[in-house]
Motif scaffolding. Sequence first.
Motif, PDB file in Angstrom:
ATOM      1  N   SER A   1       2.382  12.822  -7.304  1.00  0.00           N
ATOM      2  CA  SER A   1       3.674  13.086  -6.670  1.00  0.00           C
ATOM      3  C   SER A   1       3.956  11.983  -5.661  1.00  0.00           C
ATOM      4  O   SER A   1       3.058  11.232  -5.258  1.00  0.00           O
ATOM      5  CB  SER A   1       3.679  14.441  -5.957  1.00  0.00           C
ATOM      6  N   LYS A   2       5.199  11.906  -5.250  1.00  0.00           N
ATOM      7  CA  LYS A   2       5.560  10.941  -4.206  1.00  0.00           C
ATOM      8  C   LYS A   2       4.893  11.313  -2.885  1.00  0.00           C
ATOM      9  O   LYS A   2       4.543  10.448  -2.087  1.00  0.00           O
ATOM     10  CB  LYS A   2       7.078  10.872  -4.055  1.00  0.00           C
TER      11      LYS A   2
ATOM     12  N   ILE B   1      10.067   0.990  -1.779  1.00  0.00           N
ATOM     13  CA  ILE B   1      10.738   1.726  -2.846  1.00  0.00           C
ATOM     14  C   ILE B   1       9.808   2.866  -3.260  1.00  0.00           C
ATOM     15  O   ILE B   1       8.593   2.687  -3.359  1.00  0.00           O
ATOM     16  CB  ILE B   1      11.001   0.796  -4.049  1.00  0.00           C
ATOM     17  N   CYS B   2      10.371   4.035  -3.500  1.00  0.00           N
ATOM     18  CA  CYS B   2       9.566   5.188  -3.924  1.00  0.00           C
ATOM     19  C   CYS B   2      10.336   5.878  -5.051  1.00  0.00           C
ATOM     20  O   CYS B   2      11.144   6.774  -4.820  1.00  0.00           O
ATOM     21  CB  CYS B   2       9.347   6.123  -2.747  1.00  0.00           C
ATOM     22  N   SER B   3      10.071   5.458  -6.275  1.00  0.00           N
ATOM     23  CA  SER B   3      10.941   5.786  -7.407  1.00  0.00           C
ATOM     24  C   SER B   3      10.191   6.454  -8.553  1.00  0.00           C
ATOM     25  O   SER B   3       8.961   6.368  -8.655  1.00  0.00           O
ATOM     26  CB  SER B   3      11.598   4.491  -7.914  1.00  0.00           C
TER      27      SER B   3
ATOM     28  N   ASN C   1       6.851   8.201  -9.907  1.00  0.00           N
ATOM     29  CA  ASN C   1       6.676   9.414  -9.096  1.00  0.00           C
ATOM     30  C   ASN C   1       5.323   9.495  -8.406  1.00  0.00           C
ATOM     31  O   ASN C   1       4.797  10.584  -8.165  1.00  0.00           O
ATOM     32  CB  ASN C   1       6.903  10.663  -9.946  1.00  0.00           C
ATOM     33  N   GLY C   2       4.743   8.328  -8.095  1.00  0.00           N
ATOM     34  CA  GLY C   2       3.476   8.307  -7.375  1.00  0.00           C
ATOM     35  C   GLY C   2       2.269   7.965  -8.219  1.00  0.00           C
ATOM     36  O   GLY C   2       1.152   7.885  -7.710  1.00  0.00           O
ATOM     37  N   GLN C   3       2.482   7.706  -9.504  1.00  0.00           N
ATOM     38  CA  GLN C   3       1.364   7.348 -10.381  1.00  0.00           C
ATOM     39  C   GLN C   3       0.887   5.919 -10.117  1.00  0.00           C
ATOM     40  O   GLN C   3      -0.288   5.599 -10.296  1.00  0.00           O
ATOM     41  CB  GLN C   3       1.786   7.513 -11.848  1.00  0.00           C
ATOM     42  N   TYR C   4       1.804   5.056  -9.657  1.00  0.00           N
ATOM     43  CA  TYR C   4       1.493   3.642  -9.417  1.00  0.00           C
ATOM     44  C   TYR C   4       1.915   3.271  -7.996  1.00  0.00           C
ATOM     45  O   TYR C   4       3.050   3.539  -7.593  1.00  0.00           O
ATOM     46  CB  TYR C   4       2.231   2.767 -10.430  1.00  0.00           C
TER      47      TYR C   4
ATOM     48  N   ASP D   1      11.577  14.140  -5.221  1.00  0.00           N
ATOM     49  CA  ASP D   1      11.452  13.658  -3.842  1.00  0.00           C
ATOM     50  C   ASP D   1      10.976  14.744  -2.883  1.00  0.00           C
ATOM     51  O   ASP D   1      10.680  14.458  -1.713  1.00  0.00           O
ATOM     52  CB  ASP D   1      12.798  13.118  -3.339  1.00  0.00           C
ATOM     53  N   LEU D   2      10.909  15.983  -3.340  1.00  0.00           N
ATOM     54  CA  LEU D   2      10.586  17.101  -2.454  1.00  0.00           C
ATOM     55  C   LEU D   2       9.284  16.890  -1.694  1.00  0.00           C
ATOM     56  O   LEU D   2       9.220  17.118  -0.476  1.00  0.00           O
ATOM     57  CB  LEU D   2      10.492  18.402  -3.262  1.00  0.00           C
TER      58      LEU D   2
END
Length: 280
Positions: free
Chosen positions: A206-207, A44-46, A73-76, A234-235
């Motif tokens: 970021s993701k 999952i990438c949320s 968004n990529g922080q965790y 998601d970009l």
Amino acid sequence: MSENQYKLVLSDLDGTLLNENSQLSEETLDTVLKLQQSGIRFSICSGRPYYGCQKFIEQLQLEKYNGFFVGQNGQYIKSFETGEVIEKQKLNQNDFKKICDLAQRSGVITELFYDTHAYILFPKRNILMSLILCSMYSLRSLIHQSKRFKMIFIRELIDLPDIPKICCLGKPASLRKLADELLELQDYDTFLVNAAWLEVVRIGISKGSALYDIEKMADIPVSSMVTFGDGENDLSMLEIAGLSCAMENAMPNPKKVAHCIIDSNRNHGVAKKLKEIFNL
């Protein structure tokens, strides 16, 4: 790259893996489970936090199949194989003041989300007009959030614990203006999840950066990853993955950078594409 060279699939949730009712359809769930049973790992990438995705983590059996979770968004980032967690710097009270001050002056409503509740901060001027505009552009989002959080409405910012992101709702033109002003500070990155929903994080989160973190954690090159998304948050992952797929219901920019455009989340687009790529 041939299909058997892809080792990891990463998918956004809302507007992508989940249907219009924010649920995993039977077809999508069955397909992702078959994918993992075949040896391909899944993540999952949320933009959601971990606690907001636990139901889906369990349904997808990510722990059983040594998957990953990317939240906020990529922080965790978490590896279910090793238990390793990467947690990047959060926004603090000083950040809140800068972001919320600009948002209030832009006529934008800000939301600060915690485990069970959310603080809603209104603009200082033209509150009624802001509410009308927010209702026009973001009513569905507000209704959805109200089901998951206790909403606490405030007129002035109060002392609050650090959080990974701040959400801003309002008129699309106002959000774009706010995003430009925040980027000028060079402390924050911003993402439009949809035309009326802007998310603000600390710069460098970021993701896409999360994909490189997973590359190191799992020794899976980014070129061997497949990504699915629909929003501007998601970009960064769509731009760098070996294969990237934007939903038919995606915003314009994700469609521009993705390698392909697939069916909508309403029509099980991710499941259909996974079957095609991996011959499931």
